[in-house]
Write a protein that holds these residues in place. Structure first.
Motif, mmCIF file in Angstrom:
data_model
loop_
_atom_site.group_PDB
_atom_site.id
_atom_site.type_symbol
_atom_site.label_atom_id
_atom_site.label_comp_id
_atom_site.label_asym_id
_atom_site.label_seq_id
_atom_site.Cartn_x
_atom_site.Cartn_y
_atom_site.Cartn_z
ATOM 1 N N SER A 121 41.388 44.845 50.051
ATOM 2 C CA SER A 121 41.757 43.577 49.426
ATOM 3 C C SER A 121 40.513 42.821 48.982
ATOM 4 N N VAL A 122 40.548 42.331 47.745
ATOM 5 C CA VAL A 122 39.466 41.515 47.185
ATOM 6 C C VAL A 122 40.089 40.296 46.522
ATOM 7 N N MET A 123 39.230 39.321 46.177
ATOM 8 C CA MET A 123 39.778 38.038 45.752
ATOM 9 C C MET A 123 39.313 37.581 44.376
ATOM 10 N N ASP A 124 38.681 38.443 43.596
ATOM 11 C CA ASP A 124 38.365 38.089 42.217
ATOM 12 C C ASP A 124 38.314 39.346 41.363
ATOM 13 N N GLY A 125 38.349 39.156 40.047
ATOM 14 C CA GLY A 125 38.438 40.278 39.129
ATOM 15 C C GLY A 125 37.222 41.180 39.115
ATOM 16 N N ILE A 126 36.033 40.612 39.254
ATOM 17 C CA ILE A 126 34.820 41.420 39.245
ATOM 18 C C ILE A 126 34.777 42.327 40.473
ATOM 19 N N GLU A 127 35.101 41.772 41.642
ATOM 20 C CA GLU A 127 35.138 42.587 42.853
ATOM 21 C C GLU A 127 36.240 43.643 42.758
ATOM 22 N N GLY A 128 37.342 43.290 42.104
ATOM 23 C CA GLY A 128 38.409 44.254 41.914
ATOM 24 C C GLY A 128 37.965 45.435 41.071
ATOM 25 N N HIS A 129 37.233 45.144 39.997
ATOM 26 C CA HIS A 129 36.721 46.211 39.125
ATOM 27 C C HIS A 129 35.732 47.087 39.874
ATOM 28 N N ARG A 130 34.842 46.469 40.634
ATOM 29 C CA ARG A 130 33.850 47.229 41.405
ATOM 30 C C ARG A 130 34.543 48.131 42.430
ATOM 31 N N ALA A 131 35.524 47.576 43.140
ATOM 32 C CA ALA A 131 36.231 48.360 44.157
ATOM 33 C C ALA A 131 36.950 49.540 43.520
ATOM 34 N N PHE A 132 37.538 49.325 42.334
ATOM 35 C CA PHE A 132 38.277 50.402 41.679
ATOM 36 C C PHE A 132 37.345 51.539 41.263
ATOM 37 N N LEU A 133 36.141 51.204 40.798
ATOM 38 C CA LEU A 133 35.184 52.230 40.387
ATOM 39 C C LEU A 133 34.629 53.006 41.576
ATOM 40 N N GLN A 134 34.559 52.367 42.717
ATOM 41 C CA GLN A 134 33.900 52.974 43.867
ATOM 42 C C GLN A 134 34.842 53.758 44.775
ATOM 43 N N ASN A 135 36.148 53.633 44.571
ATOM 44 C CA ASN A 135 37.108 54.282 45.463
ATOM 45 C C ASN A 135 38.272 54.849 44.664
ATOM 46 N N GLU A 136 39.049 55.686 45.313
ATOM 47 C CA GLU A 136 40.278 56.197 44.712
ATOM 48 C C GLU A 136 41.468 55.498 45.364
ATOM 49 N N PHE A 137 42.429 55.089 44.522
ATOM 50 C CA PHE A 137 43.606 54.389 45.022
ATOM 51 C C PHE A 137 44.867 55.046 44.493
ATOM 52 N N ASP A 138 45.949 54.900 45.251
ATOM 53 C CA ASP A 138 47.239 55.411 44.825
ATOM 54 C C ASP A 138 48.010 54.388 44.008
ATOM 55 N N ILE A 139 47.706 53.104 44.212
ATOM 56 C CA ILE A 139 48.381 52.044 43.471
ATOM 57 C C ILE A 139 47.532 50.777 43.533
ATOM 58 N N VAL A 140 47.665 49.925 42.515
ATOM 59 C CA VAL A 140 46.920 48.664 42.449
ATOM 60 C C VAL A 140 47.918 47.522 42.334
ATOM 61 N N LEU A 141 47.742 46.491 43.159
ATOM 62 C CA LEU A 141 48.533 45.262 43.095
ATOM 63 C C LEU A 141 47.604 44.174 42.579
ATOM 64 N N LEU A 142 47.931 43.598 41.438
ATOM 65 C CA LEU A 142 46.956 42.803 40.700
ATOM 66 C C LEU A 142 47.529 41.465 40.253
ATOM 67 N N ASP A 143 46.926 40.383 40.721
ATOM 68 C CA ASP A 143 47.314 39.051 40.275
ATOM 69 C C ASP A 143 46.780 38.815 38.868
ATOM 70 N N ILE A 144 47.464 37.965 38.096
ATOM 71 C CA ILE A 144 47.010 37.677 36.736
ATOM 72 C C ILE A 144 45.885 36.654 36.737
ATOM 73 N N MET A 145 46.086 35.559 37.462
ATOM 74 C CA MET A 145 45.112 34.468 37.451
ATOM 75 C C MET A 145 44.053 34.715 38.520
ATOM 76 N N LEU A 146 42.886 35.215 38.091
ATOM 77 C CA LEU A 146 41.813 35.548 39.020
ATOM 78 C C LEU A 146 40.508 34.898 38.581
ATOM 79 N N PRO A 147 39.618 34.577 39.522
ATOM 80 C CA PRO A 147 38.290 34.064 39.154
ATOM 81 C C PRO A 147 37.455 35.157 38.476
ATOM 82 N N TYR A 148 36.593 34.755 37.558
ATOM 83 C CA TYR A 148 35.549 35.578 36.929
ATOM 84 C C TYR A 148 36.077 36.608 35.934
#
Length: 226
Positions: free
Chosen positions: A32-59
């Motif tokens: 779990s992360v709390m902003d869009g930049i951290e979300g992008h970094r986490a996605f590039l660094q790991n493999e996931f089966d599904i992503v749950l993504l809020d629309i209104m995010l910082p950055y």
């Protein structure tokens, strides 16, 4: 038992904690992360089966992050938002979202939707075999052949080739490659990338000397040659 992995990008602390607890109790592995930049970094660094993504995010907004995910992956993405507009839902589905959940939501419904999507994906996913020209990558057997002849690759060379073959039109920067394969922040040391790309090229070329599979785009990065 296979543990399914969820990336959750939600900036509301209470909602983030509530959903994290929900998924962990259901035996999912949650990042779990709390902003869009951290979300992008986490996605590039790991493999996931599904992503749950809020629309209104910082950055970086959720729809921006959705576009970036869809440029490199077909992993299921479920959007969550307080916006309950039909036009918003349509726009996000056209961008590649698999589902849309409106706040406030029922926790049981969220879990049921996630489980439903994962069941559909599992049912529809065939044995993973990638092909580019005369290269065949069998991800079940972890075997690569060129023109029917097996090529022995190191683990990192295999992952590089798999990344290229799964995204045959994408140009990867050195940072993309390093963060995806080594799963660490790229600090500008391009030497390790160049060595692995060179070794991979050489091994492929030994099986087909006439072929030039990996293209270098000066100042941009690498991709499979169209």
């Amino acid at each position: 038992m296979v543990v399914l992995r969820i990336l959750m990008v939600e900036d509301h602390e209470d909602v983030n904690a509530m959903l994290t607890e929900l998924f962990e109790q259901a035996d999912y592995q949650v990042t779990s992360v709390m902003d869009g930049i951290e979300g992008h970094r986490a996605f590039l660094q790991n493999e996931f089966d599904i992503v749950l993504l809020d629309i209104m995010l910082p950055y970086k907004s959720g729809d921006e992050l959705l576009k970036e995910i869809r440029a490199i992956s077909d992993v299921p993405v479920v959007m969550i938002s307080a916006k309950d507009l039909v036009s918003t839902k349509i726009d996000l589905l056209r961008l590649g979202a698999d589902d849309y959940i409106t706040k406030p939501f029922d926790l049981g419904e969220v879990l049921a939707r996630i489980e439903s999507i994962l069941r559909r994906v599992k049912k529809a996913t065939p044995m993973k075999q990638l092909q580019y020209k005369d290269i065949v990558l069998d991800d079940v057997a972890k075997r690569v052949t060129v023109g029917g002849e097996e090529v022995l690759l190191t683990a990192k060379e295999y992952l590089l080739l798999e990344l290229f073959m799964a995204n045959q039109e994408k140009v990867f920067t050195k940072a993309n490659l390093y963060e995806s394969i080594w799963q660490e922040e790229y600090l500008g040391d391009e030497h390790i990338i160049k060595i692995h790309i060179s070794n991979l090229r050489h091994k492929l070329k030994t099986k087909n000397p006439q072929a030039d599979y990996i293209e270098t785009l000066r100042g941009l990065g690498y991709r499979l040659r169209p």
